[in-house]
Design a protein around this motif. Sequence first.
Motif, PDB file in Angstrom:
ATOM      1  N   GLU A  36      58.445  21.556 100.934  1.00  0.00           N
ATOM      2  CA  GLU A  36      58.900  20.205 100.594  1.00  0.00           C
ATOM      3  C   GLU A  36      60.279  20.180  99.928  1.00  0.00           C
ATOM      4  O   GLU A  36      60.921  19.131  99.858  1.00  0.00           O
ATOM      5  N   SER A  37      60.739  21.331  99.442  1.00  0.00           N
ATOM      6  CA  SER A  37      62.059  21.395  98.803  1.00  0.00           C
ATOM      7  C   SER A  37      63.091  22.129  99.664  1.00  0.00           C
ATOM      8  O   SER A  37      64.199  22.405  99.206  1.00  0.00           O
ATOM      9  N   LEU A  38      62.735  22.414 100.899  1.00  0.00           N
ATOM     10  CA  LEU A  38      63.607  23.203 101.766  1.00  0.00           C
ATOM     11  C   LEU A  38      64.950  22.525 102.011  1.00  0.00           C
ATOM     12  O   LEU A  38      66.003  23.170 101.998  1.00  0.00           O
ATOM     13  N   ASP A  39      64.918  21.220 102.211  1.00  0.00           N
ATOM     14  CA  ASP A  39      66.170  20.508 102.468  1.00  0.00           C
ATOM     15  C   ASP A  39      67.100  20.576 101.256  1.00  0.00           C
ATOM     16  O   ASP A  39      68.321  20.688 101.392  1.00  0.00           O
ATOM     17  N   LYS A  40      66.515  20.555 100.065  1.00  0.00           N
ATOM     18  CA  LYS A  40      67.318  20.621  98.842  1.00  0.00           C
ATOM     19  C   LYS A  40      68.041  21.966  98.724  1.00  0.00           C
ATOM     20  O   LYS A  40      69.230  22.011  98.396  1.00  0.00           O
ATOM     21  N   ILE A  41      67.336  23.066  99.010  1.00  0.00           N
ATOM     22  CA  ILE A  41      68.012  24.359  98.875  1.00  0.00           C
ATOM     23  C   ILE A  41      69.007  24.602 100.008  1.00  0.00           C
ATOM     24  O   ILE A  41      69.965  25.359  99.838  1.00  0.00           O
ATOM     25  N   LYS A  42      68.801  23.932 101.136  1.00  0.00           N
ATOM     26  CA  LYS A  42      69.828  24.002 102.188  1.00  0.00           C
ATOM     27  C   LYS A  42      71.103  23.324 101.696  1.00  0.00           C
ATOM     28  O   LYS A  42      72.209  23.787 101.955  1.00  0.00           O
ATOM     29  N   GLY A  43      70.926  22.223 100.970  1.00  0.00           N
ATOM     30  CA  GLY A  43      72.083  21.551 100.369  1.00  0.00           C
ATOM     31  C   GLY A  43      72.738  22.407  99.296  1.00  0.00           C
ATOM     32  O   GLY A  43      73.974  22.447  99.188  1.00  0.00           O
ATOM     33  N   GLU A  44      71.921  23.119  98.512  1.00  0.00           N
ATOM     34  CA  GLU A  44      72.459  24.037  97.507  1.00  0.00           C
ATOM     35  C   GLU A  44      73.325  25.104  98.173  1.00  0.00           C
ATOM     36  O   GLU A  44      74.411  25.445  97.681  1.00  0.00           O
ATOM     37  N   ALA A  45      72.843  25.643  99.278  1.00  0.00           N
ATOM     38  CA  ALA A  45      73.593  26.682  99.986  1.00  0.00           C
ATOM     39  C   ALA A  45      74.935  26.154 100.480  1.00  0.00           C
ATOM     40  O   ALA A  45      75.967  26.819 100.357  1.00  0.00           O
ATOM     41  N   MET A  46      74.942  24.948 101.027  1.00  0.00           N
ATOM     42  CA  MET A  46      76.189  24.347 101.502  1.00  0.00           C
ATOM     43  C   MET A  46      77.183  24.179 100.358  1.00  0.00           C
ATOM     44  O   MET A  46      78.376  24.483 100.495  1.00  0.00           O
ATOM     45  N   ASP A  47      76.682  23.706  99.226  1.00  0.00           N
ATOM     46  CA  ASP A  47      77.533  23.495  98.047  1.00  0.00           C
ATOM     47  C   ASP A  47      78.087  24.828  97.541  1.00  0.00           C
ATOM     48  O   ASP A  47      79.257  24.935  97.139  1.00  0.00           O
ATOM     49  N   MET A  48      77.237  25.872  97.537  1.00  0.00           N
ATOM     50  CA  MET A  48      77.675  27.191  97.088  1.00  0.00           C
ATOM     51  C   MET A  48      78.774  27.755  97.988  1.00  0.00           C
ATOM     52  O   MET A  48      79.760  28.321  97.500  1.00  0.00           O
TER      53      MET A  48
END
Length: 315
Positions: A36-48
């Motif tokens: 359920e939080s997969l999309d959030k960590i994909k966004g974290e990766a993009m930001d990183m």
Amino acid sequence: MKVSVIGASGKVGSAAAFCLAEENALRELVLISREESLDKIKGEAMDMYDALAANDIHVDIKSTSNMEDVAGSDVIVLTAGIAREPGMSRMDLAIPNAKIVAEYARGVAEYAPESILLVVSNPVDVMTHVALKASGMDKNRVFGLGNHLDSLRLKTFIARHFNINVSEVRTRVIGEHGAHMVPLISSTSIGGILLKYFSNYKDFDIINMVEKVKSAGEEVITRKGATEYGPAYAISNIVTTILNNEKKILTVSAYLEGEIEGIEGVCLGVPVKVGENGIEEIIPIKMSKYEINAFIKAAEVVKNFTEEVFRAAEI
């Protein structure tokens, strides 16, 4: 080197992941969360990726909810669990987190049994023991953040009190990461000089200073909602020490078998030598009588609480 961060959708997990990526010592960084939080960590990766590009750093970042992706990790950082909130009891936090930590620890043992598992989830001394038992891994390869952050906080407070550069302060907190932490004031030094030999030592309010360290995390949570930077950089300190085989003496939560004051069967913050194989040695230390008694009390409290959590969470 490959590092995986479990619970990367949380504030501490995401901040720690970015700190580690900034070190430019990683080949691969794996961010793991529940589905359920997969999309959030994909966004974290993009930001990183955007931030790392500014410093010409390249790290392969993978976002996943599949535990199989931890395979081949040198270090796995476990930050998963419910967040600590103001007024939350220790048991309110410990039981659900014990179940979460046990589940992930078993996954680590299955897919990355040769890795080093650093436990950050709170209450960290208990969760370290949970991870050690659930994983069945060697005690030198499963340890917790422990009092490393507490030691950094005490170091900062002392430096500010004496108006000295923080790099000149050598101090350490052991015992429980919590109310029964034990600052080793008897061996604290500034610039190689024992603290007690400073002329203005008599103006140093040790009791008040210790209380400030104990309440530091809760105060940050009350003011801004969560602790992020302090834990993240403390985690990065430990992981880079492992990856670079630096053999530093850090205060982490380790399983004791009588190495210090005969204490055994409990995970507590103690000074250890950390290298590429995890804990290479638990450092025996001399303490004042007061510090010894406080450490023994901490061991008793944490051991009893750990047993209570194991029963309640059916670990």
